[in-house]
Design an enzyme around this catalytic site. Structure first.
Site, PDB file in Angstrom:
ATOM      1  CD  GLU A  63      52.941  51.188  32.861  1.00 53.73           C
ATOM      2  OE1 GLU A  63      52.978  51.814  33.804  1.00 53.73           O
ATOM      3  OE2 GLU A  63      53.309  52.495  31.807  1.00 53.73           O
ATOM      4  CD  GLU A  88      46.686  51.862  39.916  1.00 52.46           C
ATOM      5  OE1 GLU A  88      46.410  51.421  40.906  1.00 52.46           O
ATOM      6  OE2 GLU A  88      48.557  51.822  39.551  1.00 52.46           O
ATOM      7  CG  ASP A 115      40.722  42.052  37.982  1.00 48.65           C
ATOM      8  OD1 ASP A 115      42.046  42.302  37.714  1.00 48.65           O
ATOM      9  OD2 ASP A 115      40.146  40.853  38.626  1.00 48.65           O
ATOM     10  CG  ASP A 137      50.499  44.008  47.146  1.00 52.08           C
ATOM     11  OD1 ASP A 137      51.647  43.630  47.078  1.00 52.08           O
ATOM     12  OD2 ASP A 137      48.964  44.570  46.960  1.00 52.08           O
TER      13      ASP A 137
END
Length: 232
Positions: A63, A88, A115, A137
């Site tokens: 994820e 994250e 990243d 985003d």
């Protein structure tokens, strides 16, 4: 190790990494608990990713950008036979997630707080059963579209690590980004869109727990879309 990784350049697809200062308990969790779950990219990836986990798992899912971790926390309990790697880079989100891990100490979760492309380039080919990218985003300004995570280069990365039949799931409340992703995946030779009718992308995924960001989008009148693609 650097000689064994693909030479493809990476680019940050996220914005700021820090928000409000962490609370003392969050800072302590990041210092004391996070390292035990972090994937060490300085070492070669195991040929069998199941070796990353202390619990026995049948497959591994990824994820990217899990935010507050609502979905990832839900899924790792729902599927204890699967290993999960969560990415994250936003420090506050990672700190909240690490504190939740401290309460249950799961053996089927690992994390990466930088990243996602670095992790994708580290992973072995055909090693991942599923990739989830929920509410990334949208980078709405045209000059920033190059920073959207969905791009030909990143779909190549997905195609390399996903095993045949593996799923890529994408959810967003931004119509332009949904269309962008749909076009990019339908253009890419490795992915098939799994939809027979409009209900297939308007209906949340099975046992979908929702996220805080999604709840905000619904309050503000934006309708999410849920796309699913399979690796050919």
């Amino acid at each position: 190790m650097s000689d064994e990784r693909p030479s493809r350049a990476t680019e940050a697809f996220f914005g700021r990494r820090r928000g409000k200062p962490l609370r003392p308990r969050q800072s302590a969790a990041m210092d004391e608990i996070r390292p035990a779950y972090a994937v060490d990219l300085s070492r070669p990836a195991p040929s069998d990713l199941r070796e990353l986990f202390s619990a026995p798992v049948d497959d591994v899912r990824l994820e990217i950008g899990f935010g507050g971790g609502e979905h990832l926390l839900h899924e790792h309990v729902r599927f204890p036979q699967s290993g999960f790697i969560g990415v994250e880079p936003f420090v506050t989100g990672m700190a909240k997630f690490v504190m939740a891990l401290a309460e249950t100490a799961p053996g089927n979760v690992r994390i990466h707080d930088d990243d996602a492309t670095q992790l994708l380039d580290w992973l072995p080919e055909d090693s991942i059963a599923g990739i989830d990218l929920f509410y990334p985003d949208p980078w709405p300004k045209r000059r920033h579209w190059k920073r959207r995570f969905i791009s030909p280069a990143n779909l190549d990365r997905f195609a390399r690590v996903l095993r045949p039949g593996g799923r890529f799931r994408f959810a967003s409340d931004i119509d332009h980004y949904v269309n962008w992703t749909l076009l990019a995946c339908r253009t890419h030779e490795a992915f098939d869109w799994q939809a027979a009718s409009a209900d297939d992308w308007r209906t949340p995924y099975e046992a979908w727990p929702g996220t805080r960001y999604e709840a905000k989008a619904l309050r503000e009148g934006r309708t999410p879309a849920y796309l699913t693609f399979t690796r050919r």
